[in-house]
Design a protein around this motif. Sequence first.
Motif, PDB file in Angstrom:
ATOM      1  N   GLU A 142     -10.431   0.246  -0.912  1.00  0.00           N
ATOM      2  CA  GLU A 142     -10.772   0.712   0.439  1.00  0.00           C
ATOM      3  C   GLU A 142     -11.514   2.030   0.387  1.00  0.00           C
ATOM      4  O   GLU A 142     -11.018   3.024  -0.140  1.00  0.00           O
ATOM      5  N   GLY A 143     -12.715   2.043   0.959  1.00  0.00           N
ATOM      6  CA  GLY A 143     -13.539   3.235   0.959  1.00  0.00           C
ATOM      7  C   GLY A 143     -13.179   4.244   2.031  1.00  0.00           C
ATOM      8  O   GLY A 143     -12.418   3.973   2.966  1.00  0.00           O
ATOM      9  N   PHE A 144     -13.771   5.398   1.904  1.00  0.00           N
ATOM     10  CA  PHE A 144     -13.543   6.570   2.749  1.00  0.00           C
ATOM     11  C   PHE A 144     -13.844   6.319   4.224  1.00  0.00           C
ATOM     12  O   PHE A 144     -13.328   6.990   5.106  1.00  0.00           O
TER      13      PHE A 144
ATOM     14  N   GLY B 255     -13.238  -1.007   4.278  1.00  0.00           N
ATOM     15  CA  GLY B 255     -13.759   0.283   4.700  1.00  0.00           C
ATOM     16  C   GLY B 255     -15.189   0.183   5.182  1.00  0.00           C
ATOM     17  O   GLY B 255     -16.108  -0.023   4.394  1.00  0.00           O
TER      18      GLY B 255
ATOM     19  N   ASN C 154      -6.161   7.159   4.383  1.00  0.00           N
ATOM     20  CA  ASN C 154      -7.154   6.992   3.334  1.00  0.00           C
ATOM     21  C   ASN C 154      -6.739   7.715   2.061  1.00  0.00           C
ATOM     22  O   ASN C 154      -5.809   8.517   2.056  1.00  0.00           O
ATOM     23  N   GLY C 155      -7.499   7.438   0.984  1.00  0.00           N
ATOM     24  CA  GLY C 155      -7.292   8.160  -0.265  1.00  0.00           C
ATOM     25  C   GLY C 155      -7.849   9.572  -0.184  1.00  0.00           C
ATOM     26  O   GLY C 155      -8.644   9.907   0.699  1.00  0.00           O
TER      27      GLY C 155
ATOM     28  N   SER D 173      -7.604   3.210  -3.432  1.00  0.00           N
ATOM     29  CA  SER D 173      -8.773   3.959  -2.969  1.00  0.00           C
ATOM     30  C   SER D 173      -9.555   4.560  -4.125  1.00  0.00           C
ATOM     31  O   SER D 173     -10.467   5.364  -3.906  1.00  0.00           O
ATOM     32  N   SER D 174      -9.214   4.166  -5.367  1.00  0.00           N
ATOM     33  CA  SER D 174      -9.891   4.745  -6.525  1.00  0.00           C
ATOM     34  C   SER D 174      -9.789   3.795  -7.715  1.00  0.00           C
ATOM     35  O   SER D 174      -8.955   2.882  -7.738  1.00  0.00           O
TER      36      SER D 174
ATOM     37  N   THR E  14     -17.215   3.200   0.290  1.00  0.00           N
ATOM     38  CA  THR E  14     -17.147   1.795  -0.118  1.00  0.00           C
ATOM     39  C   THR E  14     -18.326   1.409  -0.999  1.00  0.00           C
ATOM     40  O   THR E  14     -18.174   0.686  -1.989  1.00  0.00           O
TER      41      THR E  14
ATOM     42  N   SER F 128       0.843  -1.189   0.000  1.00  0.00           N
ATOM     43  CA  SER F 128       0.000   0.000   0.000  1.00  0.00           C
ATOM     44  C   SER F 128       0.875   1.234   0.000  1.00  0.00           C
ATOM     45  O   SER F 128       2.088   1.152   0.205  1.00  0.00           O
TER      46      SER F 128
END
Length: 313
Positions: free
Chosen positions: A137-139, A171, A145-146, A118-119, A152, A95
């Motif tokens: 991986e969602g917010f 997430g 985080n991104g 993250s995108s 998610t 990561s």
Amino acid sequence: MSNRITTLFKIEYPIIQAGMIWNSGWRLASASSNSGILGLIGAGSMYPEVLREHIQKCKKATQKPFGVNVPMLYPNIQEIMDIIVEEGVKIVFTSAGNPKTWTHWLQEKGITVVHVVSSVKFALKAQEAGVDAIVAEGFEAGGHNGRDETTTLTLIPMVKEHVRVPLIAAGGIATGKAMLATMILGADGVQIGSRFVASTESSAHQSFKDVVVSAKEGDTQLTLKELAPVRLIKNAFYNEVQALYKTTPTVEELKTLLGRGRSKKGMFEGDLEAGELEIGQVAGLIHDIKPVADIVSEIISEFESAKVNVSNL
């Protein structure tokens, strides 16, 4: 339960215990693997020789597959990768870096490589780099985080539209129902972090675990986006950050306030005021601390029940 994730990692259930700094030592990883999921050691908070010790202890504590999570922004990365190879670890999650840097190098040594994104943009880059699977991986997730703040619920189906490799959702997932929801949206499995922080085997300080289980909706916030966006529990340190933002600080001023070892101070040493307390939004659904085996059993039981309920809709 058999699908692309269980086959890839040779595990019973398509669940990965996230490799979280200061939380994911050999006890958590081995307990997770022994429970039928994939345990991960979090290398981000370990000096190289400490990582070696954790890998060796994990090998003694479980005969089942486990892996190491490696944030590539940390120093000593070559030494860390060399130790992983020397100790015979067969699964690595990378990561916070370019997946092209290490994917082929690791795969040439017989290691399965998964990259966290993250995108959609970074998912495509990971697939192009040849990774064996992707974690989207969602917010909602805890820790770093991104910058796009994609949740998610929207991230998983968007990534699914564009990638062919196995997809792992992360997430905001702490329950069997959430696991089923993300798999309906296109994920092949899930990565769970926050729920395993509040486990008996987590290496987090007991005071931090207690704060996690007492957290309510709105108690976490994503901040420090100018450095590396991080979701954490609101405390005295968080209030200092917000006060500094009112002065329109420079990046250097933010770095000075953050200092060094802030997350260790909070999560590992239990300083609930001056420490950085990284946890996901889903902490509001975590109400107890229990052994990993019990957590996994509850998630799978709820997952199976939810499948029946959905089929009856």
